[in-house]
Scaffold this motif. Structure first.
Motif, PDB file in Angstrom:
ATOM      1  N   THR A 136      86.054  97.910  17.093  1.00  0.00           N
ATOM      2  CA  THR A 136      85.299  96.969  16.964  1.00  0.00           C
ATOM      3  C   THR A 136      85.574  96.271  15.727  1.00  0.00           C
ATOM      4  O   THR A 136      85.469  94.875  15.732  1.00  0.00           O
ATOM      5  N   GLY A 137      86.138  96.652  14.654  1.00  0.00           N
ATOM      6  CA  GLY A 137      86.400  96.072  13.415  1.00  0.00           C
ATOM      7  C   GLY A 137      87.712  94.934  13.794  1.00  0.00           C
ATOM      8  O   GLY A 137      87.501  93.797  13.461  1.00  0.00           O
ATOM      9  N   PHE A 138      88.684  95.490  14.842  1.00  0.00           N
ATOM     10  CA  PHE A 138      89.635  94.346  15.139  1.00  0.00           C
ATOM     11  C   PHE A 138      88.830  93.180  15.814  1.00  0.00           C
ATOM     12  O   PHE A 138      89.309  92.131  15.681  1.00  0.00           O
ATOM     13  N   GLY A 139      87.978  93.561  16.701  1.00  0.00           N
ATOM     14  CA  GLY A 139      87.458  92.505  17.472  1.00  0.00           C
ATOM     15  C   GLY A 139      86.589  91.427  16.778  1.00  0.00           C
ATOM     16  O   GLY A 139      86.791  90.279  16.877  1.00  0.00           O
ATOM     17  N   ASP A 140      86.021  92.116  15.639  1.00  0.00           N
ATOM     18  CA  ASP A 140      85.470  91.123  14.772  1.00  0.00           C
ATOM     19  C   ASP A 140      86.182  90.193  14.127  1.00  0.00           C
ATOM     20  O   ASP A 140      85.833  89.130  13.759  1.00  0.00           O
ATOM     21  N   SER A 141      87.152  90.886  13.291  1.00  0.00           N
ATOM     22  CA  SER A 141      88.227  90.096  12.916  1.00  0.00           C
ATOM     23  C   SER A 141      88.676  88.930  13.468  1.00  0.00           C
ATOM     24  O   SER A 141      89.142  87.950  13.121  1.00  0.00           O
ATOM     25  N   LEU A 142      89.009  89.527  14.629  1.00  0.00           N
ATOM     26  CA  LEU A 142      89.596  88.026  15.828  1.00  0.00           C
ATOM     27  C   LEU A 142      88.658  87.107  15.889  1.00  0.00           C
ATOM     28  O   LEU A 142      89.003  85.931  15.717  1.00  0.00           O
ATOM     29  N   VAL A 143      87.268  87.477  15.981  1.00  0.00           N
ATOM     30  CA  VAL A 143      86.453  86.346  16.160  1.00  0.00           C
ATOM     31  C   VAL A 143      86.151  85.473  14.971  1.00  0.00           C
ATOM     32  O   VAL A 143      86.168  84.480  15.089  1.00  0.00           O
ATOM     33  N   ASP A 144      86.147  86.191  13.955  1.00  0.00           N
ATOM     34  CA  ASP A 144      85.899  85.654  12.429  1.00  0.00           C
ATOM     35  C   ASP A 144      86.979  84.497  12.327  1.00  0.00           C
ATOM     36  O   ASP A 144      86.987  83.444  11.978  1.00  0.00           O
ATOM     37  N   ASN A 145      88.431  85.228  12.746  1.00  0.00           N
ATOM     38  CA  ASN A 145      89.437  84.169  12.356  1.00  0.00           C
ATOM     39  C   ASN A 145      89.856  83.047  13.661  1.00  0.00           C
ATOM     40  O   ASN A 145      90.524  82.056  13.072  1.00  0.00           O
ATOM     41  N   THR A 156      95.779  80.784  19.678  1.00  0.00           N
ATOM     42  CA  THR A 156      94.341  81.155  18.780  1.00  0.00           C
ATOM     43  C   THR A 156      93.156  81.313  19.798  1.00  0.00           C
ATOM     44  O   THR A 156      92.382  82.134  19.650  1.00  0.00           O
ATOM     45  N   ASN A 157      93.050  80.326  20.726  1.00  0.00           N
ATOM     46  CA  ASN A 157      92.226  80.551  21.861  1.00  0.00           C
ATOM     47  C   ASN A 157      92.123  82.039  22.562  1.00  0.00           C
ATOM     48  O   ASN A 157      91.278  82.672  22.619  1.00  0.00           O
ATOM     49  N   PHE A 158      93.312  82.339  22.755  1.00  0.00           N
ATOM     50  CA  PHE A 158      93.457  83.665  23.615  1.00  0.00           C
ATOM     51  C   PHE A 158      93.209  84.852  22.705  1.00  0.00           C
ATOM     52  O   PHE A 158      92.479  85.633  22.977  1.00  0.00           O
ATOM     53  N   LEU A 159      93.401  84.844  21.404  1.00  0.00           N
ATOM     54  CA  LEU A 159      93.197  85.796  20.306  1.00  0.00           C
ATOM     55  C   LEU A 159      91.455  85.793  20.365  1.00  0.00           C
ATOM     56  O   LEU A 159      90.763  87.093  20.297  1.00  0.00           O
ATOM     57  N   GLY A 160      91.178  84.471  20.087  1.00  0.00           N
ATOM     58  CA  GLY A 160      89.539  84.481  19.983  1.00  0.00           C
ATOM     59  C   GLY A 160      88.942  84.896  21.226  1.00  0.00           C
ATOM     60  O   GLY A 160      87.998  86.023  21.143  1.00  0.00           O
ATOM     61  N   PHE A 161      89.586  84.768  22.559  1.00  0.00           N
ATOM     62  CA  PHE A 161      88.845  85.444  23.622  1.00  0.00           C
ATOM     63  C   PHE A 161      88.822  86.892  23.628  1.00  0.00           C
ATOM     64  O   PHE A 161      88.030  87.756  24.087  1.00  0.00           O
ATOM     65  N   ILE A 162      90.170  87.479  23.232  1.00  0.00           N
ATOM     66  CA  ILE A 162      90.206  88.863  23.202  1.00  0.00           C
ATOM     67  C   ILE A 162      89.129  89.395  22.320  1.00  0.00           C
ATOM     68  O   ILE A 162      88.317  90.280  22.514  1.00  0.00           O
ATOM     69  N   GLY A 163      88.897  88.853  20.858  1.00  0.00           N
ATOM     70  CA  GLY A 163      87.961  89.218  19.969  1.00  0.00           C
ATOM     71  C   GLY A 163      86.555  89.173  20.687  1.00  0.00           C
ATOM     72  O   GLY A 163      85.727  89.935  20.569  1.00  0.00           O
ATOM     73  N   THR A 164      86.213  88.255  21.468  1.00  0.00           N
ATOM     74  CA  THR A 164      84.769  87.893  22.075  1.00  0.00           C
ATOM     75  C   THR A 164      84.691  89.078  23.157  1.00  0.00           C
ATOM     76  O   THR A 164      83.794  89.708  23.299  1.00  0.00           O
ATOM     77  N   SER A 165      85.727  89.363  23.740  1.00  0.00           N
ATOM     78  CA  SER A 165      85.744  90.213  24.925  1.00  0.00           C
ATOM     79  C   SER A 165      85.487  91.617  24.559  1.00  0.00           C
ATOM     80  O   SER A 165      84.543  92.421  24.733  1.00  0.00           O
ATOM     81  N   ILE A 166      86.033  91.958  23.179  1.00  0.00           N
ATOM     82  CA  ILE A 166      85.793  93.418  22.751  1.00  0.00           C
ATOM     83  C   ILE A 166      84.395  93.277  22.299  1.00  0.00           C
ATOM     84  O   ILE A 166      83.786  94.273  22.478  1.00  0.00           O
ATOM     85  N   GLN A 167      83.868  92.356  21.395  1.00  0.00           N
ATOM     86  CA  GLN A 167      82.557  92.198  21.100  1.00  0.00           C
ATOM     87  C   GLN A 167      81.388  92.566  22.142  1.00  0.00           C
ATOM     88  O   GLN A 167      80.496  93.185  22.029  1.00  0.00           O
ATOM     89  N   ASP A 168      81.873  91.860  23.269  1.00  0.00           N
ATOM     90  CA  ASP A 168      80.904  91.865  24.386  1.00  0.00           C
ATOM     91  C   ASP A 168      80.911  93.049  25.436  1.00  0.00           C
ATOM     92  O   ASP A 168      79.785  93.596  25.795  1.00  0.00           O
ATOM     93  N   ASN A 169      82.039  93.640  25.462  1.00  0.00           N
ATOM     94  CA  ASN A 169      82.200  94.553  26.514  1.00  0.00           C
ATOM     95  C   ASN A 169      82.664  95.994  25.850  1.00  0.00           C
ATOM     96  O   ASN A 169      82.209  97.136  26.355  1.00  0.00           O
TER      97      ASN A 169
END
Lengths: 318, 293
Positions: A136-145, A156-169
């Protein structure tokens, strides 16, 4: 024999009989009570004989998710059995030779057998909670960054997408077939290992040497020489694997996540259900155990009988 | 044997076992130890290095001596269950193993009877606990019998959800752990030693005390380790059969987990682990287990 000896025999026979009664009596009581009539209660007298409580159980009335729990326990038990048998055979082979760390591994297995289950269960729960917090922390930091930043690139879009996917799923790694499976294996594998020790301590390597001398590959030696010889013990390992998993509650208690196994459901029901439906569930559970024990014993008897018929051609002039 | 490849064979063969024990046993214990020094908020645990959890676990325990604090009382009560169950299962298990080894002459009968004592081990413990309810409850069979016989006019309350039912159920479930190892040790005793003892004029009790018990020592020690460690960590039987009213070392941990106080639960788990390891270490001084394998 002397007279005092035969008196000892009768006294001890009586003690043994009482112990067997003590062992089986209560279970037989609930088997009988599960056939209680529709208006009957939790104890004797029987108010007629019926299958009412089994119908009740099947309909799930008053017992939410009990069928799910039963299916969960069956699936988990089968997976645990297969893994226990395979890992035990491999480990049994390994321990026939010297290797570094074998004492440590052996004592770890023994420790896993005797250390309190609540400690093991809590440990696994904490471990998975840390895994979850890390993800969860990893996902949050991806979204933040990487989400809504200046100068986004494809990366960066790809990393952000992974971050939101973690947050959502992402919810939890904990589950029946991750933490739950592991918890059960820490309980079944020591038994499997000890059985394999007993097997290979008595196993004569001359049979394998003979097979090798006759040109068998390692796999053929295992498949056609070793496996048939150790088969009865493997049935024993499988019996332990399934029944221990099917009945496991202490280690599962904190480690199966949101899914419930049958013993956990049963324990929960003792405080909420006050009808013989709980005895019906007990009868079903015990019936599964006895079916498995019966199958194991029958398999052993069949293997033995086949051996007596086909095992040796000594003295037949073949 | 000579080719180089085979040197590594035992390693990959042992690897799956080592992997499972590392991920689901060793690492969890290490994490429990680590988390026992952490702090927590309502919903998550945070790294720290504080002894608060241990202080909480032993809250006022040493200041208030000789009065016992909750933790000490819980451990004392758990140890009492241990001692009771250990004594009963030991006597019962020894007697039954003795009967099977020395009184039953036919090997087939011995196997069948031994199997009879082990089959319940493969059935559900929870059900074996629940099955005492129709016997011991207020309206249960035993109370019905007692009242019909005119022994009591009111149902006896202490049969179920009491220390009595907890002990009974623990004996019911764990005697098999005594029978099997003692049976294993006893069946290796050379029968001619028993005859020699009789020929030298030893009575039955003398033979048991001076020959059979010393030669069954390993089995007794293994059985004792099993029973004592199971009862020390028990929270299922004590919870179910004690009507959730009796405290035990394991139950305290369970309660704290339910309250999401993970670091405190971890501290208590480490304390319980230390106590159990001390007991096992003491028992191992009496016996070399590796000789048995």
């Amino acid at each position: 024999m002397t007279e005092s000896r035969s008196r000892t025999f009768y006294v001890l026979s009586a003690i043994f009989a009482l112990y067997v009664l003590f062992l089986y009596g209560p279970t037989i009581t609930i088997l009988v009570l599960s056939f209680q009539g529709p208006s009957g209660g939790m104890t004797f007298p029987m108010n007629g004989v019926s299958l009412h409580w089994f119908h009740n159980l099947w309909a799930g009335i008053g017992v939410p998710n009990v069928v799910d729990a039963l299916v969960n326990s069956l699936k988990l038990g089968i997976v645990v059995t297969i893994i226990t048998v395979v890992i035990s055979i491999l480990a049994g082979y390994a321990f026939r030779r010297r290797f570094r760390g074998q004492d440590t591994l052996f004592f770890t297995a023994i420790a896993s057998l005797i250390l309190p289950s609540i400690v093991v269960s809590l440990g696994i729960a904490l471990e998975f909670q840390l895994f979850n917090q890390t993800i969860t922390g990893f996902g949050d930091s991806l979204v933040d960054n990487y989400v809504d930043i200046e100068n986004p690139t494809g990366w960066t879009n790809f990393l952000g997408f992974i971050g939101t996917s973690i947050q959502d799923n992402f919810q939890t790694l904990m589950g029946l077939f991750s933490s739950g499976l592991g918890a059960h294996l820490t309980w079944t594998l020591p038994f499997g290992l000890l059985i394999m020790f007993a097997v290979f301590n008595r196993f004569n390597p001359a049979y394998e040497e003979a097979a090798r001398d006759l040109g068998a590959s390692p796999w053929q030696t295992f498949r056609f020489v070793v496996l048939p010889m150790i088969l009865p013990s493997l049935v024993g390992v499988a019996l332990f694997g399934f029944t221990l998993s099917w009945d496991e509650i202490a280690r599962s208690s904190q480690a199966v996540g949101s899914a419930n196994t049958l013993p956990l459901t049963l324990r929960g029901l003792t405080t909420t259900v006050t009808t013989p439906v709980i005895y019906a569930l007990g009868t079903v559970t015990t019936a599964v155990s006895f079916a498995v024990i019966g199958t194991a014993i029958a398999t052993l008897l069949i293997v033995q009988a086949r051996r007596r018929r086909h095992g040796s051609d000594a003295g037949r002039g073949v | 044997m000579l080719d180089v490849k085979s040197r590594w064979t035992p390693y990959w063969q042992a690897a799956p076992l080592a992997f499972v024990f590392f991920v689901f046993f060793v690492l969890p214990l290490a994490i429990t130890f680590m988390v026992s020094f952490w702090t927590y908020t309502g919903y998550s645990i945070t790294p720290a290095f504080v002894a608060d959890n241990y202080v909480t676990a032993f809250d006022k325990c040493f200041a208030s001596l000789p009065d016992l604090c909750t933790t000490f009382r819980t451990y004392l009560s758990t140890l009492k269950f241990c001692l009771m169950v250990w004594l009963i299962t030991l006597v019962l298990g020894f007697t039954i193993a003795y009967y099977l080894v020395f009184e039953i002459k036919s090997p087939t009968t011995r196997i069948v009877l031994a199997l009879l004592t082990t089959i319940p081990f493969w059935t559900s413990n929870v059900i074996r606990m629940i099955s005492w309810i129709p016997l011991l409850g207020r309206n249960g069979l035993i109370n019905q019998a007692l009242m019909n016989a005119g022994i009591t006019s009111q149902p006896v309350d202490w049969l179920l959800y009491s220390s009595f039912s907890v002990t009974l159920s623990l004996v019911h479930i764990n005697t098999v752990f005594m029978i099997v190892p003692i049976l294993n040790s006893m069946s290796r005793i050379d029968k001619s030693l028993i005859e020699a003892a009789y020929d030298n004029g030893a009575g039955a009790w003398q033979t048991i005390w001076n020959v059979i018990i010393p030669l069954s020592k390993t089995g007794i020690a293994i059985g004792s380790i099993f029973v004592i460690t199971v009862v020390m960590g028990d929270f299922i039987s004590i919870g179910l059969m004690g009507g959730q009213q009796i405290a035990s070392a394991g139950k305290v941990i369970e309660t704290q987990i339910t309250a999401l106080q993970f670091p405190i639960a971890a501290a208590n788990a480490i304390v319980l682990l230390a106590v159990v390891l001390m007991i096992v270490w003491t028992l191992l001084r009496f016996v070399d287990i590796r000789k048995e394998l």
